[in-house]
Design a protein around this motif. Structure first.
Motif, PDB file in Angstrom:
ATOM      1  N   UNK A   1       0.850  -1.192   0.000  1.00 24.06           N
ATOM      2  CA  UNK A   1       0.000   0.000   0.000  1.00 24.06           C
ATOM      3  C   UNK A   1       0.883   1.238   0.000  1.00 24.06           C
ATOM      4  N   UNK A   2       0.652   2.160  -0.918  1.00 25.95           N
ATOM      5  CA  UNK A   2       1.451   3.364  -1.049  1.00 25.95           C
ATOM      6  C   UNK A   2       0.869   4.480  -0.196  1.00 25.95           C
ATOM      7  N   UNK A   3       1.727   5.147   0.600  1.00 24.68           N
ATOM      8  CA  UNK A   3       1.283   6.230   1.456  1.00 24.68           C
ATOM      9  C   UNK A   3       1.253   7.551   0.708  1.00 24.68           C
ATOM     10  N   UNK A   4       0.842   8.596   1.390  1.00 26.46           N
ATOM     11  CA  UNK A   4       0.809   9.930   0.816  1.00 26.46           C
ATOM     12  C   UNK A   4       2.215  10.512   0.773  1.00 26.46           C
ATOM     13  N   UNK A   5       2.366  11.622   0.044  1.00 30.30           N
ATOM     14  CA  UNK A   5       3.662  12.284  -0.066  1.00 30.30           C
ATOM     15  C   UNK A   5       4.108  12.787   1.291  1.00 30.30           C
ATOM     16  N   UNK A   6       5.301  12.376   1.701  1.00 29.82           N
ATOM     17  CA  UNK A   6       5.824  12.762   3.004  1.00 29.82           C
ATOM     18  C   UNK A   6       6.941  13.786   2.911  1.00 29.82           C
ATOM     19  N   UNK A   7       7.733  13.727   1.848  1.00 30.67           N
ATOM     20  CA  UNK A   7       8.882  14.632   1.723  1.00 30.67           C
ATOM     21  C   UNK A   7       8.977  15.128   0.291  1.00 30.67           C
ATOM     22  N   UNK A   8       9.444  16.360   0.154  1.00 31.55           N
ATOM     23  CA  UNK A   8       9.516  17.003  -1.157  1.00 31.55           C
ATOM     24  C   UNK A   8      10.906  17.595  -1.340  1.00 31.55           C
ATOM     25  N   UNK A   9      11.512  17.321  -2.475  1.00 32.39           N
ATOM     26  CA  UNK A   9      12.775  17.939  -2.876  1.00 32.39           C
ATOM     27  C   UNK A   9      12.501  18.876  -4.049  1.00 32.39           C
ATOM     28  N   UNK A  10      13.248  19.974  -4.108  1.00 30.97           N
ATOM     29  CA  UNK A  10      13.007  21.002  -5.122  1.00 30.97           C
ATOM     30  C   UNK A  10      14.324  21.332  -5.822  1.00 30.97           C
ATOM     31  N   UNK A  11      14.271  21.414  -7.136  1.00 36.07           N
ATOM     32  CA  UNK A  11      15.423  21.923  -7.890  1.00 36.07           C
ATOM     33  C   UNK A  11      14.913  22.703  -9.089  1.00 36.07           C
ATOM     34  N   UNK A  12      15.777  23.548  -9.616  1.00 37.03           N
ATOM     35  CA  UNK A  12      15.403  24.391 -10.752  1.00 37.03           C
ATOM     36  C   UNK A  12      15.623  23.642 -12.053  1.00 37.03           C
ATOM     37  N   UNK A  13      14.660  23.757 -12.940  1.00 40.09           N
ATOM     38  CA  UNK A  13      14.722  23.046 -14.215  1.00 40.09           C
ATOM     39  C   UNK A  13      15.939  23.511 -15.016  1.00 40.09           C
ATOM     40  N   UNK A  14      16.848  22.598 -15.389  1.00 41.46           N
ATOM     41  CA  UNK A  14      18.035  23.012 -16.157  1.00 41.46           C
ATOM     42  C   UNK A  14      17.702  23.646 -17.499  1.00 41.46           C
ATOM     43  N   UNK A  15      16.500  23.378 -18.048  1.00 44.02           N
ATOM     44  CA  UNK A  15      16.143  23.969 -19.336  1.00 44.02           C
ATOM     45  C   UNK A  15      16.092  25.482 -19.276  1.00 44.02           C
ATOM     46  N   UNK A  16      15.791  26.036 -18.090  1.00 42.45           N
ATOM     47  CA  UNK A  16      15.768  27.484 -17.964  1.00 42.45           C
ATOM     48  C   UNK A  16      17.156  28.070 -18.167  1.00 42.45           C
ATOM     49  N   UNK A  17      18.194  27.360 -17.681  1.00 46.89           N
ATOM     50  CA  UNK A  17      19.562  27.836 -17.877  1.00 46.89           C
ATOM     51  C   UNK A  17      19.942  27.811 -19.354  1.00 46.89           C
ATOM     52  N   UNK A  66       3.936   1.223   3.066  1.00 47.89           N
ATOM     53  CA  UNK A  66       3.867   0.918   4.490  1.00 47.89           C
ATOM     54  C   UNK A  66       4.879  -0.156   4.884  1.00 47.89           C
ATOM     55  N   UNK A  67       5.081  -1.140   4.016  1.00 46.98           N
ATOM     56  CA  UNK A  67       6.030  -2.211   4.320  1.00 46.98           C
ATOM     57  C   UNK A  67       7.450  -1.659   4.455  1.00 46.98           C
ATOM     58  N   UNK A  68       7.811  -0.652   3.639  1.00 50.24           N
ATOM     59  CA  UNK A  68       9.153  -0.055   3.739  1.00 50.24           C
ATOM     60  C   UNK A  68       9.271   0.780   5.018  1.00 50.24           C
ATOM     61  N   UNK A 119      10.116  -2.660  17.507  1.00 48.09           N
ATOM     62  CA  UNK A 119       9.244  -3.201  16.466  1.00 48.09           C
ATOM     63  C   UNK A 119       9.967  -4.235  15.607  1.00 48.09           C
ATOM     64  N   UNK A 120       9.216  -5.324  15.259  1.00 48.04           N
ATOM     65  CA  UNK A 120       9.689  -6.336  14.317  1.00 48.04           C
ATOM     66  C   UNK A 120       8.541  -6.693  13.374  1.00 48.04           C
ATOM     67  N   UNK A 121       8.845  -6.715  12.088  1.00 43.00           N
ATOM     68  CA  UNK A 121       7.798  -7.006  11.096  1.00 43.00           C
ATOM     69  C   UNK A 121       7.266  -8.431  11.224  1.00 43.00           C
ATOM     70  N   UNK A 122       8.137  -9.391  11.597  1.00 43.54           N
ATOM     71  CA  UNK A 122       7.697 -10.785  11.685  1.00 43.54           C
ATOM     72  C   UNK A 122       6.705 -11.007  12.822  1.00 43.54           C
ATOM     73  N   UNK A 123       6.663 -10.082  13.768  1.00 43.06           N
ATOM     74  CA  UNK A 123       5.767 -10.228  14.921  1.00 43.06           C
ATOM     75  C   UNK A 123       4.756  -9.091  14.964  1.00 43.06           C
ATOM     76  N   UNK A 124       4.317  -8.642  13.812  1.00 40.83           N
ATOM     77  CA  UNK A 124       3.467  -7.464  13.752  1.00 40.83           C
ATOM     78  C   UNK A 124       2.141  -7.666  14.469  1.00 40.83           C
ATOM     79  N   UNK A 125       1.710  -8.917  14.567  1.00 44.94           N
ATOM     80  CA  UNK A 125       0.425  -9.172  15.233  1.00 44.94           C
ATOM     81  C   UNK A 125       0.500  -8.945  16.736  1.00 44.94           C
TER      82      UNK A 125
END
Length: 767
Positions: A1-17, A66-68, A119-125
Motif C-alpha cells: 500500500x502506497x502512502x501519501x507524499x511525506x517529503x519534497x525535494x526542489x530543484x530548478x529546471x536546467x532547461x531554464x539555464x 507501508x512495508x518499507x 518493532x519487528x515485522x515478523x511479529x506485527x500481530x
C-alpha cells in the motif's frame, strides 16, 4: 500500500539555464548527475518518486509504502506498545495523596500503559494497532520521520569498497552544494486551507472527497489547540509533530499552569508597594508617578516574595520531572537514548570492532573533538568580551549624556537618556550580538562533528545559553551589584571626576528602582522582535506576493480554490527546523528574569504569564498553518535545558540573597556584617526547604513504577510459556519473538528477535 507524499525535494529546471545562456555549465552538469543518482537510489529503496513541474521549479514528491516504513522502524528500533499482553495490577491504582492532588492541579493523565518492545515485522500481530484492527501501527509524525531517515542515510558515494573511510554524499550534502535547492516535510492537506481536491488527489490518488474530513489532522488539532484557556492536546501534538516538539509544548504548558500563583502574589506585592508610596502624596504628575512605579517594587514584602519564587522554582522543576518521565513512558521513548542512530552529518575518521554487532563501526577520536572544544570555548570568551565592551559603551553613553546635557532638576532628560534610551540601546545590543553569535555557534557545533542529534543539540544549547547568560544579564548584574560602587576620584574610565555613575542623588541612591525599571523595559521590548520575525514579516511577504502576477501568485477563486500550487505555497512558508531551540532560548532568558531578580521586580511572573499565553497561541498557528512542517524528530526529554533550569534556580537563590542584603530597604542601610548574615541565613534556609521539597515530591510517578514492575512480571510469564512451548516442540513464529534484555538502568524491557536468533539491524544501503 502506497502512502501519501511525506517529503519534497526542489530543484530548478536546467532547461531554464539553457534558454537564458544557451549553454549549461560544468557545475550544473555535475549537479544533474548527482540528482539522477540520488533519485535512482531512492527508487532502489522501494520509495515512490513523482516529479511535478511548477514554473521553473521541479518538485520531487516522495512517498513510502507501508512495508518499507515498517522495515525502517525495525532498523531504527522504534518501540511500540504490545497488544493482548496487558495484565491488570490493582497496585497500579494505589497512589500517594500528594500525587493525586498534583494530578488534579496539573492535569496529569491517568493512563495504564501496555508493555512495549522494539518493532519487528515478523511479529506485527503482537503490536497494538493505532486506530482499528486494520489501521497502521505508525502515526503521522513517525511515518514522516521514517521517510526522512531513509533519505538522510542514502549514500551515493562511489569510493566505499576500496578500504578507505567512506565519503558521505547524501541528502544533507546535496542540499548543501545546491543539487537540490530545497527539501522539506509536507503538511497534511486540510480543508482550512484553500487547496483543491485535485491537489489532494495528487498526493494520494485513491482518496475520495468523503475521506477528507476523517484525515484532516490539522483541522482537528487546531480546534483542540486553539483556545487560550484550553489544555493543549499534547498527545495529538506528538502524533503530528513528533516527541521533540511535543516535549517543548508540554513544558510550556506546565510553566503557564504553575505561573498563576506567583503572578497573583507578585501583583499583590506590587500593588502593596504602590499604595505605600501613594500615602500622603500630593503631586500627581507623570514623572512623579513613574518614580512611584520604580520605587514600589522595593517594599516590606520583597524578601518574602523572593523566597517564594526561589521555592516555586524547585516545585516547578519537580513537577516537570514527573511530567517528563510520564510522557516518555506513555510515548515509549524512555529508552530512546540507548538506541539513537547517528546523525547523517557525522563523519567518523577511525574504525573499531563492536563486539555486540560483530562489525566494525566508525568513530571520531575524542582528543580531536577536545581540541575543537577548546577553540569553541575561546570564541565564546571573545564574544563575551564583546558583550562587556557593549555594556561599557552603553554605560559611558548614559553617564556622559545625563551629566553633560541634563540639568540636575531636569528629571525628564535624566529619565530619557539615563533609563529609557540606555535600556533600549542595551536591548538592541543584546539582540544584535545574540544573532551574530547564534550563527557562529551553529557553525562551530557542526564543525565539532557530534555523533548523535542529542549530543549535537546539547553542545549547541550550552554555547548559546552561556553567551546569552552573559549577554542578557551583564548590564542587570552591573546595575544590581556594581553601579553604586563604580566611582573613583577621576570619574568613570578616567573621564573626569564629575562623570560618576551612581543610582541617583545622595538622598535617593537606590539601584533597586533602576533595576526594576530596566527589567520592565526588557521584558516588554524583547518579545517584539520575535513577534516581528514570527508573525509580521511572514505576513508582509505573503501580502507582497498577492500583488505579483507570476507563477507563484497566491489568490483564490470564488469557490475558495487556490490558483497557486499547494507545493509552491508550502515551499514559500518559513522554515521551522530550529523551532524548539529558538523558543527554549527565549523562555530561559525570560525564566531568568523572574527567578534571578525576583526581589527587584515582582511583576515579572505576571508579564511572563501574559506573554507565554499569547506566544503559545501564536506558536500553534505558526506550526499548523504559517510555517513549514518541521522534521518530527524523536526525543525522551527536553535535553540539557533541564539542567539549565536547575542552574538558574541555584543562581536565583544567591542573586536574591545579595539583592535583599545590599539593595533592598530591608538590608541596604545595615552594617556589612549584618548584610552577610542576611545572605547566609537566606541561602541556607531556602536551600534546606528546596531539599525537603525535592524529597517530598517523588521523581517517578507511581503508575510508571508499576508499569515497569508489570513488564518484569509479564516477561517472567512469557518466558515460562516459551519454555513450555519449547519442551513440546510447538513454537510458533510469533512466540519466538520475545526475549529478555536488560536495559541500562536495570529495568527489564521486552525485545524482539527473529526466528534464527537476535536481530542486528543491517547497515544502511549505499549506492
Amino acid at each position: 500500500m502506497l502512502g501519501t507524499t511525506s517529503y519534497v525535494l526542489v530543484y530548478e529546471d536546467p532547461e531554464y539555464a539553457v534558454d537564458e545562456r544557451q549553454q549549461v555549465s560544468s557545475t550544473e552538469i555535475k549537479m544533474e548527475n548527482l540528482r539522477r543518482r540520488f533519485v535512482v537510489a531512492i527508487r532502489k529503496e522501494t520509495l515512490s518518486v513523482m516529479e511535478e513541474r511548477v514554473g521553473k521549479n521541479i518538485f520531487v514528491k516522495i512517498s513510502c509504502p507501508l512495508e518499507r516504513e515498517y522495515k525502517e522502524a525495525e532498523a531504527t528500533r522504534v518501540e511500540l506498545p504490545l497488544c493482548g499482553l496487558n495484565l491488570d495490577n490493582p497496585a497500579e491504582k494505589e497512589e500517594a495523596l500528594i500525587e493525586k492532588k498534583m494530578k488534579k492541579i496539573f492535569n496529569e493523565d491517568d493512563i495504564t500503559s501496555y508493555a512495549s518492545a522494539p518493532f519487528q515485522r515478523d511479529c506485527i500481530e503482537l503490536f497494538t494497532p493505532r486506530e482499528n484492527d486494520d489501521g497502521p501501527l505508525l502515526w503521522s509524525a513517525m511515518r514522516c520521520l521514517m521517510v526522512y531517515n531513509i533519505l538522510s542515510h542514502i549514500n551515493i558515494s562511489r569510493n566505499r569498497e576500496n578500504g578507505e573511510l567512506p565519503e558521505k554524499i547524501g541528502l544533507t550534502f546535496l542540499l548543501m552544494v545546491g543539487a537540490f535547492k530545497d527539501g522539506f516535510c509536507l503538511h497534511d492537506p486540510s480543508t482550512m486551507e484553500p487547496v483543491s481536491m485535485q491537489e489532494i488527489r495528487g498526493r494520494n490518488p485513491n482518496m475520495v472527497f468523503e475521506d477528507l474530513p476523517d484525515i484532516d489532522i490539522r483541522r482537528s488539532l487546531s480546534k483542540k489547540w486553539g483556545g487560550f484557556c484550553k489544555n493543549p492536546p499534547i498527545h495529538d501534538i506528538r502524533n503530528y509533530f513528533g516527541e521533540k516538539i511535543a516535549f517543548y509544548f508540554a513544558w510550556v504548558s506546565t510553566l503557564i499552569t504553575s505561573l498563576w500563583i506567583p503572578a497573583v502574589l507578585g501583583l499583590g506585592v506590587f500593588i502593596y508597594g504602590v499604595c505605600g508610596r501613594l500615602d500622603g502624596v500630593k503631586d500627581k504628575g507623570f514623572m512623579h508617578m513613574v518614580d512611584i512605579i520604580k520605587l514600589s517594587s522595593d517594599n516590606d514584602l520583597t524578601p518574602a516574595f523572593a523566597a517564594i519564587i526561589c521555592l516555586w522554582g524547585t516545585i516547578f522543576m519537580e513537577v516537570w520531572k514527573r511530567k517528563q518521565i510520564s510522557l516518555a513512558r506513555k510515548w515509549y521513548v524512555d529508552n530512546f537514548d540507548q538506541v539513537e542512530t547517528d546523525r547523517p552529518q557525522f563523519h567518523g575518521t577511525k574504525r573499531e570492532f563492536n563486539r555486540f554487532t560483530s562489525a566494525s563501526i566508525l568513530y571520531y577520536p575524542f582528543h580531536k573533538r577536545l581540541m575543537k572544544y577548546f577553540f569553541s570555548f575561546s570564541i565564546l570568551l571573545l564574544m563575551v568580551m564583546l558583550v562587556f565592551i557593549s555594556v561599557t559603551s552603553v554605560i559611558l553613553y548614559r553617564v556622559y549624556m545625563t551629566i553633560s546635557f541634563c540639568d540636575e532638576k531636569d528629571t525628564a532628560c535624566d529619565l530619557l537618556h539615563g533609563t529609557v534610551l540606555a535600556t533600549l540601546l542595551n536591548t538592541l545590543s543584546i539582540m544584535i550580538l545574540g544573532r551574530i553569535y547564534e550563527c557562529i555557534a551553529v557553525k562551530l557545533t557542526e564543525w565539532e562533528n557530534h555523533q548523535t542529534l542529542s549530543e549535537h543539540n546539547d553542545a549547541l544549547v550550552i554555547k548559546l545559553f552561556a553567551f546569552q547568560f552573559a549577554n542578557t544579564y551583564a548590564s542587570l548584574f552591573y546595575t544590581a551589584f556594581f553601579r553604586r560602587d563604580f566611582e573613583t576620584e577621576t570619574g568613570i574610565l578616567f573621564l573626569d571626576k564629575k562623570y560618576k555613575d551612581n543610582c541617583g542623588s545622595k538622598e535617593n541612591d537606590n539601584c533597586m528602582s533602576l533595576l526594576s525599571f530596566q527589567l520592565l523595559v526588557l521584558m516588554i521590548v524583547k518579545p517584539f522582535p520575535k513577534f516581528m520575525m514570527d508573525v509580521l514579516i511572514p505576513l508582509i511577504k505573503k501580502g507582497l506576493r498577492h500583488c505579483k502576477v507570476n507563477e507563484i501568485d497566491d489568490f483564490t477563486t470564488d469557490e475558495g480554490i487556490s490558483k497557486q500550487s499547494y507545493l509552491v505555497r508550502e515551499m514559500l512558508k518559513p522554515k521551522a527546523e530550529d523551532f524548539r531551540l529558538g523558543e527554549f532560548t527565549e523562555k530561559m532568558i525570560q525564566y531568568g528574569y523572574l527567578v534571578l531578580f525576583a526581589a527587584s521586580f515582582p511583576l515579572a511572573p505576571a508579564l511572563a504569564l501574559i506573554f507565554n499565553v499569547i506566544d503559545f497561541r501564536i506558536d500553534s498557528r505558526r506550526l499548523l498553518w504559517w510555517n513549514r512542517r518541521p522534521t518530527p524528530h524523536r526525543d525522551n526529554d527536553i535535553g540539557i535545558w533541564f539542567h539549565i533550569i536547575d542552574f538558574i534556580n541555584v543562581c536565583g537563590v544567591i542573586s536574591n540573597a545579595f539583592l535583599i542584603a545590599f539593595n533592598s530597604q530591608f538590608g541596604r542601610d545595615e552594617p556589612l556584617h549584618i548584610k552577610f548574615a542576611i545572605i547566609i541565613g537566606f541561602e541556607h534556609f531556602i536551600f534546606l526547604i528546596k531539599f525537603i521539597i525535592s524529597l517530598i515530591i517523588p521523581d517517578v510517578p507511581t503508575w510508571v513504577k508499576n508499569s515497569q514492575k508489570k513488564e518484569r512480571y509479564l516477561l517472567t510469564y512469557l518466558l515460562k510459556q516459551l519454555k513450555l512451548k519449547t519442551s513440546n516442540c510447538s513454537i510458533s513464529a510469533s512466540e519466538q519473538c520475545l526475549l529478555a534484555e536488560g536495559s541500562q538502568n536495570g529495568d527489564i524491557q521486552l525485545n524482539i528477535i527473529e526466528n534464527k536468533g537476535s536481530s542486528i539491524p543491517k547497515s544502511r544501503w549505499s549506492y
